[in-house]
Enzyme design. Structure first.
Site, PDB file in Angstrom:
ATOM      1  N   ASP A   1       0.857  -1.188   0.000  1.00 34.34           N
ATOM      2  CA  ASP A   1       0.000   0.000   0.000  1.00 34.34           C
ATOM      3  C   ASP A   1       0.889   1.232   0.000  1.00 34.34           C
ATOM      4  O   ASP A   1       1.824   1.333   0.802  1.00 34.34           O
ATOM      5  CB  ASP A   1      -0.904   0.002   1.242  1.00 34.34           C
ATOM      6  CG  ASP A   1      -1.958   1.096   1.171  1.00 34.34           C
ATOM      7  OD1 ASP A   1      -2.384   1.451   0.051  1.00 34.34           O
ATOM      8  OD2 ASP A   1      -2.360   1.600   2.237  1.00 34.34           O
TER       9      ASP A   1
ATOM     10  N   HIS B   1      -3.699  13.967   0.661  1.00 36.69           N
ATOM     11  CA  HIS B   1      -3.853  13.098   1.832  1.00 36.69           C
ATOM     12  C   HIS B   1      -2.622  13.159   2.739  1.00 36.69           C
ATOM     13  O   HIS B   1      -2.737  13.287   3.962  1.00 36.69           O
ATOM     14  CB  HIS B   1      -4.108  11.651   1.393  1.00 36.69           C
ATOM     15  CG  HIS B   1      -4.049  10.673   2.532  1.00 36.69           C
ATOM     16  ND1 HIS B   1      -5.002  10.653   3.541  1.00 36.69           N
ATOM     17  CD2 HIS B   1      -3.146   9.704   2.847  1.00 36.69           C
ATOM     18  CE1 HIS B   1      -4.685   9.704   4.412  1.00 36.69           C
ATOM     19  NE2 HIS B   1      -3.567   9.115   4.029  1.00 36.69           N
TER      20      HIS B   1
ATOM     21  N   GLU C   1     -10.243   3.989   4.077  1.00 35.38           N
ATOM     22  CA  GLU C   1      -9.395   4.745   3.157  1.00 35.38           C
ATOM     23  C   GLU C   1      -9.820   4.360   1.747  1.00 35.38           C
ATOM     24  O   GLU C   1      -9.727   3.190   1.362  1.00 35.38           O
ATOM     25  CB  GLU C   1      -7.905   4.438   3.381  1.00 35.38           C
ATOM     26  CG  GLU C   1      -7.387   4.981   4.716  1.00 35.38           C
ATOM     27  CD  GLU C   1      -5.867   4.953   4.833  1.00 35.38           C
ATOM     28  OE1 GLU C   1      -5.219   4.148   4.120  1.00 35.38           O
ATOM     29  OE2 GLU C   1      -5.326   5.729   5.646  1.00 35.38           O
TER      30      GLU C   1
ATOM     31  N   GLU D   1      -9.217   3.936  -1.924  1.00 35.55           N
ATOM     32  CA  GLU D   1      -7.987   3.792  -2.712  1.00 35.55           C
ATOM     33  C   GLU D   1      -8.271   3.106  -4.043  1.00 35.55           C
ATOM     34  O   GLU D   1      -9.303   2.459  -4.231  1.00 35.55           O
ATOM     35  CB  GLU D   1      -6.957   2.965  -1.928  1.00 35.55           C
ATOM     36  CG  GLU D   1      -6.662   3.534  -0.541  1.00 35.55           C
ATOM     37  CD  GLU D   1      -5.352   3.033   0.050  1.00 35.55           C
ATOM     38  OE1 GLU D   1      -4.503   2.496  -0.693  1.00 35.55           O
ATOM     39  OE2 GLU D   1      -5.196   3.174   1.279  1.00 35.55           O
TER      40      GLU D   1
ATOM     41  N   ASP E   1      -8.814   0.396   2.439  1.00 36.75           N
ATOM     42  CA  ASP E   1      -7.778   0.064   3.413  1.00 36.75           C
ATOM     43  C   ASP E   1      -8.269   0.479   4.797  1.00 36.75           C
ATOM     44  O   ASP E   1      -7.921   1.539   5.311  1.00 36.75           O
ATOM     45  CB  ASP E   1      -6.492   0.812   3.018  1.00 36.75           C
ATOM     46  CG  ASP E   1      -5.386   0.638   4.038  1.00 36.75           C
ATOM     47  OD1 ASP E   1      -5.389  -0.368   4.752  1.00 36.75           O
ATOM     48  OD2 ASP E   1      -4.512   1.534   4.118  1.00 36.75           O
TER      49      ASP E   1
ATOM     50  N   ARG F   1      -7.069   4.309  13.618  1.00 32.49           N
ATOM     51  CA  ARG F   1      -6.161   5.443  13.859  1.00 32.49           C
ATOM     52  C   ARG F   1      -5.561   5.429  15.259  1.00 32.49           C
ATOM     53  O   ARG F   1      -4.433   5.911  15.452  1.00 32.49           O
ATOM     54  CB  ARG F   1      -6.899   6.762  13.618  1.00 32.49           C
ATOM     55  CG  ARG F   1      -7.519   6.917  12.253  1.00 32.49           C
ATOM     56  CD  ARG F   1      -6.516   6.747  11.139  1.00 32.49           C
ATOM     57  NE  ARG F   1      -7.137   6.930   9.821  1.00 32.49           N
ATOM     58  CZ  ARG F   1      -6.525   6.659   8.677  1.00 32.49           C
ATOM     59  NH1 ARG F   1      -5.290   6.182   8.673  1.00 32.49           N
ATOM     60  NH2 ARG F   1      -7.141   6.849   7.533  1.00 32.49           N
TER      61      ARG F   1
ATOM     62  N   GLN G   1      -2.890   2.757  15.227  1.00 36.22           N
ATOM     63  CA  GLN G   1      -1.825   3.211  14.334  1.00 36.22           C
ATOM     64  C   GLN G   1      -0.935   4.260  15.004  1.00 36.22           C
ATOM     65  O   GLN G   1       0.288   4.205  14.910  1.00 36.22           O
ATOM     66  CB  GLN G   1      -2.470   3.807  13.069  1.00 36.22           C
ATOM     67  CG  GLN G   1      -1.499   4.206  11.967  1.00 36.22           C
ATOM     68  CD  GLN G   1      -2.226   4.771  10.734  1.00 36.22           C
ATOM     69  OE1 GLN G   1      -3.451   4.856  10.710  1.00 36.22           O
ATOM     70  NE2 GLN G   1      -1.476   5.140   9.726  1.00 36.22           N
TER      71      GLN G   1
ATOM     72  N   LYS H   1      -3.876  -1.930  10.379  1.00 34.98           N
ATOM     73  CA  LYS H   1      -4.421  -2.104   9.036  1.00 34.98           C
ATOM     74  C   LYS H   1      -4.505  -3.560   8.593  1.00 34.98           C
ATOM     75  O   LYS H   1      -5.173  -3.861   7.606  1.00 34.98           O
ATOM     76  CB  LYS H   1      -3.573  -1.314   8.027  1.00 34.98           C
ATOM     77  CG  LYS H   1      -3.767   0.196   8.134  1.00 34.98           C
ATOM     78  CD  LYS H   1      -2.707   0.933   7.351  1.00 34.98           C
ATOM     79  CE  LYS H   1      -2.863   2.440   7.444  1.00 34.98           C
ATOM     80  NZ  LYS H   1      -3.804   3.013   6.471  1.00 34.98           N
TER      81      LYS H   1
ATOM     82  N   THR I   1      -8.655  -5.808   4.482  1.00 32.77           N
ATOM     83  CA  THR I   1      -8.586  -4.888   3.352  1.00 32.77           C
ATOM     84  C   THR I   1      -9.603  -5.386   2.336  1.00 32.77           C
ATOM     85  O   THR I   1      -9.542  -6.550   1.927  1.00 32.77           O
ATOM     86  CB  THR I   1      -7.182  -4.888   2.712  1.00 32.77           C
ATOM     87  OG1 THR I   1      -6.207  -4.589   3.725  1.00 32.77           O
ATOM     88  CG2 THR I   1      -7.081  -3.856   1.599  1.00 32.77           C
TER      89      THR I   1
ATOM     90  N   GLU J   1      -9.363  12.757   7.610  1.00 32.34           N
ATOM     91  CA  GLU J   1      -9.320  14.067   6.964  1.00 32.34           C
ATOM     92  C   GLU J   1     -10.680  14.754   6.979  1.00 32.34           C
ATOM     93  O   GLU J   1     -10.774  15.963   7.194  1.00 32.34           O
ATOM     94  CB  GLU J   1      -8.854  13.933   5.517  1.00 32.34           C
ATOM     95  CG  GLU J   1      -7.403  13.520   5.345  1.00 32.34           C
ATOM     96  CD  GLU J   1      -7.111  13.230   3.886  1.00 32.34           C
ATOM     97  OE1 GLU J   1      -6.865  14.175   3.135  1.00 32.34           O
ATOM     98  OE2 GLU J   1      -7.163  12.041   3.502  1.00 32.34           O
TER      99      GLU J   1
HETATM  100 MN    MN Z   1      -3.849   3.116   2.865  1.00 34.57          MN
END
Ligand code: MN
Length: 376
Positions: free
Chosen positions: A93, A100, A164, A166, A196, A200, A203, A216, A220, A321
């Site tokens: 990834d 971002h 996420e 993607e 993904d 948070r 992480q 993560k 997925t 975000e």
């Molecule tokens: Mn990602």
């Protein structure tokens, strides 16, 4: 990949989506490779063969004498079960979208430089976990783990669960050494959508100093449809201006930006329309970078763009975000408010790209619903 329904993947085979129907390719073309339970065998046959099959499918759907027999192999989408389109090899990834990366930098390192010093010199990436790649529709269980606490770390269900949005790329023809940017289309078969899922709070605590790990690796999600790169010629655009020019091995070779418009829905409500064309690093540069050290690739290896975001607030591809780390909660059209995902929330990512006849190519969708944490 589709099968006739029921549980498991028995009878899974290659299908081509035509509107709300699926063309049974093994039957329509009388070719055993499409009766395989993944696209891998076909993808390994290479770009000349991909082009030949594309031409045959077009002929099948347009030539008068073929339409009847082809129609006989169509199945309604509502009557079939969809599966992972490929057998996943290694999974990388990336973090290739400047909007971002800069937003994440501003949220996590307020007052500092939004981008790290290496960001414009190489597409940053990490190796993900291919064994937990799941097809669209698979429920996602809220992960448990360690997070920062005032008196030391605490353990429990993630409180800051995110998606996420993607774009993913799958390798058809593997490589034994570096793949130059100009050879991208010789190796990559197609493009798909990927979520993904990211915790948070896990992480933030674990990623010091290494990249994402348990935050993560729990799941997925990928879309069941792969759009061949060869179908995306009309979507090719120049990527954003390079400032500074990257090292020669990463120099652009043709326009490998792709004008895909993503849409992200939370519980059916549109929350973002991220523009993939705004992504700084192209997939061709990503493949060149991940092989420049001599690392080989295999059929079924996949890599993803990183969260796709644009300059506007409603173009941001993750809740981190969209809610600015929880400081500016998002109000949905139905009045519900979110900073991060709640149990029962369903996230659906879809996308379209321009087609040669002026219409839009659909990518289908990748969807998943959050299930409550399973307490250990
Ligand atoms: Mn990602």
């Amino acid at each position: 990949m589709f099968s006739d329904g029921g549980d498991g993947t028995g009878g899974a085979r290659v299908g081509v989506r035509i509107g709300d129907s699926v063309l049974d390719l093994a039957r329509a073309l009388g070719d055993e490779v499409f009766g395989e339970p993944s696209l891998n065998a076909f993808m390994a046959q290479g770009p000349a063969r991909w082009a030949e099959v594309r031409a045959r499918i077009t002929d099948l759907l347009t030539a008068e004498q073929h339409r009847g027999p082809a129609a006989a192999t169509l199945r309604p989408l509502s009557a079939v079960r969809l599966h992972l389109p490929f057998t996943a090899g290694d999974y990388v990834d990336f973090f290739g979208n400047e909007y971002h990366a800069a937003n994440a930098g501003r949220i996590f390192r307020p007052g500092g430089e939004p981008l790290t010093p290496n960001w414009k010199h190489l597409p940053i990436g990490y190796h993900g976990r291919s064994g937990t790649i799941v097809p669209s529709g698979t429920p996602v269980t809220r992960p448990c783990g360690q997070r920062r606490g005032t008196g030391g770390p605490t353990f429990g269900p993630s409180r800051l669960l995110d998606f996420e949005a993607e774009v993913g790329f799958v390798v058809g023809v593997g490589s034994s050494g570096p793949v130059p940017v100009r050879d991208f289309a010789e190796h990559v078969f197609g493009v798909f959508l990927l979520n993904d899922w990211s915790s948070r709070d896990l992480q933030a605590w674990e990623s010091q100093p290494l990249g994402p790990f348990l935050a993560k690796s729990f799941a997925t999600s990928v879309s069941p449809w792969v759009v061949p790169l060869q179908a995306l010629e009309p979507a090719r655009v120049s990527p954003p201006p390079r400032d500074p020019e990257p090292l020669p091995y990463l120099a652009d070779a043709g326009p490998w930006g792709l004008d895909l418009t993503l849409e992200v829905r939370l519980n059916g409500q549109l929350v973002a329309r991220p523009p993939f064309a705004a992504t700084y690093w192209t997939a061709a540069q990503m493949l060149a970078h991940m092989t420049v050290n001599g690392a080989s690739t295999r059929t079924g290896d996949l890599f993803a763009s990183g969260t796709v975001s644009g300059p506007e607030r409603d173009q941001r591809g993750c809740l981190l975000e969209l809610s600015w780390g929880g400081a500016e909660p998002l109000t949905l059209p139905d009045g519900s408010v979110r900073s991060f995902l709640e149990d029962g929330d369903e996230v659906t990512i879809s996308a379209t790209a321009p087609a040669s006849d002026g219409t839009r190519i659909g990518f289908g969708e990748v969807t998943g619903q959050i299930r409550p944490a399973a307490h250990p």
